[in-house]
Scaffold this motif. Structure first.
Motif, PDB file in Angstrom:
ATOM      1  N   ARG A 167       1.116  -1.571  -0.180  1.00 35.99           N
ATOM      2  CA  ARG A 167      -0.319   0.042  -0.370  1.00 35.99           C
ATOM      3  C   ARG A 167       1.055   0.882  -0.031  1.00 35.99           C
ATOM      4  N   ARG A 168       1.957   1.886   0.870  1.00 35.15           N
ATOM      5  CA  ARG A 168       2.463   2.723   1.031  1.00 35.15           C
ATOM      6  C   ARG A 168       3.541   2.445  -0.176  1.00 35.15           C
ATOM      7  N   THR A 169       3.763   1.245  -1.228  1.00 39.68           N
ATOM      8  CA  THR A 169       4.716   1.275  -2.135  1.00 39.68           C
ATOM      9  C   THR A 169       3.450   1.915  -3.315  1.00 39.68           C
ATOM     10  N   LYS A 170       2.410   1.827  -3.760  1.00 43.31           N
ATOM     11  CA  LYS A 170       1.238   2.142  -4.396  1.00 43.31           C
ATOM     12  C   LYS A 170       1.203   3.635  -4.068  1.00 43.31           C
ATOM     13  N   ASN A 171       1.270   3.984  -2.550  1.00 42.17           N
ATOM     14  CA  ASN A 171       0.853   5.407  -2.801  1.00 42.17           C
ATOM     15  C   ASN A 171       2.065   6.434  -3.183  1.00 42.17           C
ATOM     16  N   GLU A 172       2.804   5.907  -2.448  1.00 44.12           N
ATOM     17  CA  GLU A 172       4.572   6.685  -3.136  1.00 44.12           C
ATOM     18  C   GLU A 172       4.355   7.188  -4.476  1.00 44.12           C
TER      19      GLU A 172
END
Length: 251
Positions: A167-172
């Protein structure tokens, strides 16, 4: 026949005095008596008609008995209930052979109706209890969780950390795509750099050692410094290494 009819007429006369409103003479050998339970139970009406047909050899034989519903509002007989009441009345009639028995049969019918209502209430309570139990068990099954074990927790933790990382990777990635070309290039350059801690660990200087630090290739005895001073010296070295790396990148 005359004696039989005389016996019936005499009994009918007595019955009319006992049941002035309940008795209905259908024929010379048949009557209908309105019968209701001994005690009225709210929500359980059950008033019916007892039909008695007298054979020529009455009272030495049992008369033909039957139950009829009067009105739906006064109650209805359920499956098998009429047969059960008639069965009980026949037992009373058997015990009364040789004498006038219609009054005894009407009294027994009242008692039988009361027993029917009690049995109905018992069954209804049992059914309600069964439904309540089934509902409570279903609700308990919904809220009952899986017992926590070390293996189950570790499996959940790994799955959670993986989901969080994705989720963090996608948001970044979405944030970077929203930037301009120059900003995206700056982000990629920063991501490619080693952090100060990485540089510090690469130089083989322990980030947690309190025994020694190195300055200009010479070992420094850190035992003469306080813990706070040693920490400042250690992190100062890390920041210095980071600054040098950024300067070399700018060149």
């Amino acid at each position: 026949m005359a004696d039989f009819q005389a016996i019936l007429d005499e009994e009918f006369e007595v019955l009319e005095s006992i049941f002035p409103d309940e008795l209905e003479k259908l024929t010379d050998t048949q009557v209908r008596i309105r019968v209701e339970p001994e005690e009225e139970v709210t929500g359980h009406p059950l008033t019916v008609a007892l039909v008695v047909s007298y054979p020529p050899s009455y009272p030495d034989v049992i008369p033909e008995l039957g139950l009829e519903e009067i009105d739906a509002e006064l109650g209805e007989l359920r499956d098998g209930e009429a047969d059960e009441v008639v069965k009980q009345l026949n037992i009373v009639a058997e015990e009364s052979l040789g004498m006038a028995m219609t009054f005894s049969l009407a009294t027994a019918a009242r008692e039988a109706l009361s027993a029917l209502i009690v049995a109905r209430r018992v069954r209804e309570k049992e059914e309600d209890d069964a439904r309540t139990k089934a509902y409570e068990e279903a609700e308990a099954a919904k809220t009952k969780g899986t017992p926590v074990t070390r293996e189950a927790y570790e499996k959940w933790r790994q799955a959670f950390m993986k989901e969080l990382s994705e989720r963090r990777t996608k948001n970044e990635e979405e944030r970077v795509r929203a930037l301009g070309a120059k900003e995206r290039e700056d982000v990629r350059r920063k991501q490619a750099r080693q952090s100060g801690r990485q540089l510090f660990e690469t130089s083989k200087v322990s980030a947690t050692s309190d025994e020694a630090l190195y300055e200009d290739g010479e070992a420094v005895d850190m035992s003469q410094y306080t813990r706070e001073e040693r920490d400042r010296a250690r992190w100062g070295s890390e920041e210095e290494a980071t600054v040098k790396l950024e300067d070399s990148d700018d060149e």
